[in-house]
Design a protein around this motif. Structure first.
Motif, PDB file in Angstrom:
ATOM      1  N   ARG A 199      12.245 -63.255 -54.284  1.00 61.76           N
ATOM      2  CA  ARG A 199      11.659 -64.392 -53.699  1.00 61.76           C
ATOM      3  C   ARG A 199      13.087 -66.159 -53.230  1.00 61.76           C
ATOM      4  O   ARG A 199      13.184 -66.459 -52.251  1.00 61.76           O
ATOM      5  N   ASP A 200      13.581 -66.385 -54.343  1.00 65.16           N
ATOM      6  CA  ASP A 200      15.078 -67.429 -54.188  1.00 65.16           C
ATOM      7  C   ASP A 200      15.406 -67.072 -53.551  1.00 65.16           C
ATOM      8  O   ASP A 200      16.286 -67.514 -53.304  1.00 65.16           O
ATOM      9  N   HIS A 201      16.014 -65.395 -53.046  1.00 65.70           N
ATOM     10  CA  HIS A 201      16.791 -65.769 -51.971  1.00 65.70           C
ATOM     11  C   HIS A 201      16.634 -65.486 -50.664  1.00 65.70           C
ATOM     12  O   HIS A 201      17.755 -65.251 -50.325  1.00 65.70           O
ATOM     13  N   TRP A 202      14.958 -65.360 -50.362  1.00 67.51           N
ATOM     14  CA  TRP A 202      14.904 -65.230 -49.329  1.00 67.51           C
ATOM     15  C   TRP A 202      15.322 -65.781 -47.830  1.00 67.51           C
ATOM     16  O   TRP A 202      15.921 -65.020 -47.457  1.00 67.51           O
ATOM     17  N   PRO A 203      15.473 -67.237 -48.179  1.00 67.08           N
ATOM     18  CA  PRO A 203      15.640 -68.557 -47.346  1.00 67.08           C
ATOM     19  C   PRO A 203      17.056 -68.093 -47.515  1.00 67.08           C
ATOM     20  O   PRO A 203      17.563 -67.872 -46.058  1.00 67.08           O
ATOM     21  N   GLY A 204      18.213 -67.771 -48.135  1.00 62.16           N
ATOM     22  CA  GLY A 204      19.636 -67.671 -47.857  1.00 62.16           C
ATOM     23  C   GLY A 204      19.793 -66.310 -47.069  1.00 62.16           C
ATOM     24  O   GLY A 204      20.729 -66.202 -45.717  1.00 62.16           O
ATOM     25  N   VAL A 205      18.795 -64.949 -47.422  1.00 61.52           N
ATOM     26  CA  VAL A 205      19.032 -63.759 -46.720  1.00 61.52           C
ATOM     27  C   VAL A 205      18.451 -63.796 -44.936  1.00 61.52           C
ATOM     28  O   VAL A 205      19.477 -63.379 -44.186  1.00 61.52           O
ATOM     29  N   ARG A 206      17.240 -64.537 -44.831  1.00 59.63           N
ATOM     30  CA  ARG A 206      16.963 -64.767 -43.574  1.00 59.63           C
ATOM     31  C   ARG A 206      17.959 -65.522 -42.524  1.00 59.63           C
ATOM     32  O   ARG A 206      18.433 -65.473 -41.401  1.00 59.63           O
ATOM     33  N   GLU A 207      18.949 -66.717 -43.153  1.00 59.69           N
ATOM     34  CA  GLU A 207      19.772 -66.827 -42.530  1.00 59.69           C
ATOM     35  C   GLU A 207      21.241 -66.201 -41.886  1.00 59.69           C
ATOM     36  O   GLU A 207      21.872 -66.776 -41.686  1.00 59.69           O
ATOM     37  N   THR A 208      21.545 -65.574 -43.083  1.00 58.11           N
ATOM     38  CA  THR A 208      22.525 -64.597 -42.928  1.00 58.11           C
ATOM     39  C   THR A 208      22.487 -62.987 -41.844  1.00 58.11           C
ATOM     40  O   THR A 208      23.298 -62.704 -41.668  1.00 58.11           O
ATOM     41  N   ALA A 209      21.295 -63.373 -42.336  1.00 58.30           N
ATOM     42  CA  ALA A 209      21.110 -61.744 -41.421  1.00 58.30           C
ATOM     43  C   ALA A 209      20.787 -62.086 -39.924  1.00 58.30           C
ATOM     44  O   ALA A 209      20.004 -62.127 -39.126  1.00 58.30           O
ATOM     45  N   VAL A 210      21.627 -61.330 -39.045  1.00 61.16           N
ATOM     46  CA  VAL A 210      22.170 -61.370 -38.045  1.00 61.16           C
ATOM     47  C   VAL A 210      22.681 -59.592 -37.448  1.00 61.16           C
ATOM     48  O   VAL A 210      23.511 -59.343 -38.398  1.00 61.16           O
ATOM     49  N   GLY A 211      22.632 -59.527 -36.230  1.00 63.29           N
ATOM     50  CA  GLY A 211      22.814 -58.515 -35.453  1.00 63.29           C
ATOM     51  C   GLY A 211      22.381 -57.183 -36.554  1.00 63.29           C
ATOM     52  O   GLY A 211      21.107 -57.586 -36.749  1.00 63.29           O
ATOM     53  N   ASP A 212      23.095 -56.280 -36.299  1.00 61.78           N
ATOM     54  CA  ASP A 212      22.949 -55.412 -37.428  1.00 61.78           C
ATOM     55  C   ASP A 212      23.014 -54.636 -39.197  1.00 61.78           C
ATOM     56  O   ASP A 212      23.220 -54.127 -40.053  1.00 61.78           O
ATOM     57  N   GLY A 222      21.955 -56.981 -41.367  1.00 61.32           N
ATOM     58  CA  GLY A 222      20.331 -57.192 -42.283  1.00 61.32           C
ATOM     59  C   GLY A 222      21.549 -58.107 -43.120  1.00 61.32           C
ATOM     60  O   GLY A 222      21.505 -58.987 -43.676  1.00 61.32           O
ATOM     61  N   ALA A 223      20.746 -57.785 -44.477  1.00 62.48           N
ATOM     62  CA  ALA A 223      21.293 -58.472 -45.792  1.00 62.48           C
ATOM     63  C   ALA A 223      22.470 -58.288 -46.413  1.00 62.48           C
ATOM     64  O   ALA A 223      23.093 -58.769 -47.339  1.00 62.48           O
ATOM     65  N   ARG A 224      23.809 -57.421 -45.440  1.00 62.48           N
ATOM     66  CA  ARG A 224      24.429 -56.673 -46.422  1.00 62.48           C
ATOM     67  C   ARG A 224      25.444 -58.321 -46.729  1.00 62.48           C
ATOM     68  O   ARG A 224      26.291 -57.891 -47.228  1.00 62.48           O
ATOM     69  N   ASP A 225      26.329 -59.145 -45.884  1.00 59.02           N
ATOM     70  CA  ASP A 225      26.957 -60.478 -45.685  1.00 59.02           C
ATOM     71  C   ASP A 225      26.347 -60.803 -47.356  1.00 59.02           C
ATOM     72  O   ASP A 225      27.192 -61.000 -47.859  1.00 59.02           O
ATOM     73  N   TYR A 226      25.192 -61.041 -47.354  1.00 59.59           N
ATOM     74  CA  TYR A 226      24.419 -62.082 -48.254  1.00 59.59           C
ATOM     75  C   TYR A 226      24.608 -61.622 -50.370  1.00 59.59           C
ATOM     76  O   TYR A 226      25.215 -62.605 -50.934  1.00 59.59           O
ATOM     77  N   LEU A 227      24.560 -59.911 -50.163  1.00 63.11           N
ATOM     78  CA  LEU A 227      24.519 -59.472 -51.178  1.00 63.11           C
ATOM     79  C   LEU A 227      25.673 -59.088 -51.423  1.00 63.11           C
ATOM     80  O   LEU A 227      25.881 -59.650 -52.567  1.00 63.11           O
TER      81      LEU A 227
END
Length: 196
Positions: free
Chosen positions: A149-162, A164-169
């Motif tokens: 849950r602590d990571h959801w805001p960061g994932v939502r911010e970086t999830a663009v195009g196809d 997904g969460a790749r850049d955040y991870l």
């Protein structure tokens, strides 16, 4: 005093048009059921509750044809922009639920029919609000992916195009959970990729 088990939701991404496949993968029949039905069942059988299913392309047809049990359907009208919008929409739905506090979410794309409930359960075993974990297959990171849950805001911010969460991870430490003994993590991009 014993700590309660973490609450883990399932998030199935099933909104794409499946251009390379020739049809929306959610509606592909494989081994007697639609891929969207099988994947939702894998998340539920792996201990995820509730399970959210994000649909987009052919959303009405998916909802009419698929038996999704108790899964909560989330419609992503922005599905043509890529998987990132489905991930954002799904995380927003999990965040807004009021009946229970979810500690982490296990994310599964609809086109990974070799992923098993046992793999979901193994990855979900890492759940905490701060956790990041992903199944790996012979040293290659794959699905399912667990995001605390602590990571959801960061994932939502970086999830663009196809992506997904790749850049955040990539920017964070992710626990890799070997699953090659209990699952196959290959994507089915074309009909010939489906396991026989």
């Amino acid at each position: 005093m014993r700590r309660p088990s973490p609450q883990v939701a399932g998030l199935l991404l099933a909104a794409g048009a499946g251009r390379r496949f020739g049809m929306p993968k959610a509606l592909v029949e494989h081994r007697g059921s639609l891929l969207v039905e099988s994947a939702a069942r894998v998340l539920a059988d792996g201990g995820c509750a509730p399970v959210y299913v994000v649909v987009g392309a052919a959303a009405d047809e998916v909802q009419a044809k698929a038996d999704l049990g108790d899964a909560r359907v989330v419609v992503n009208d922005d599905w043509p922009t890529g998987m990132g919008s489905s991930l954002r929409r799904g995380l927003e739905a999990v965040t807004k639920q009021v009946d229970t506090v979810v500690d982490a979410v296990v994310i599964l794309p609809v086109d990974t029919p070799g992923v098993t409930a046992a793999a979901v359960r193994r990855v979900a075993g890492f759940a905490t609000p701060r956790a990041l974990a992903a199944a790996s297959y012979d040293g290659v990171r794959g699905h399912p992916v667990l995001i605390g849950r602590d990571h959801w805001p960061g994932v939502r911010e970086t999830a663009v195009g196809d992506r997904g969460a790749r850049d955040y991870l990539k920017a964070h430490t992710v626990a890799e959970v070997p699953c090659e003994d209990i699952a196959v993590g290959t994507d089915a991009d074309r009909p010939e990729d489906l396991p026989t």
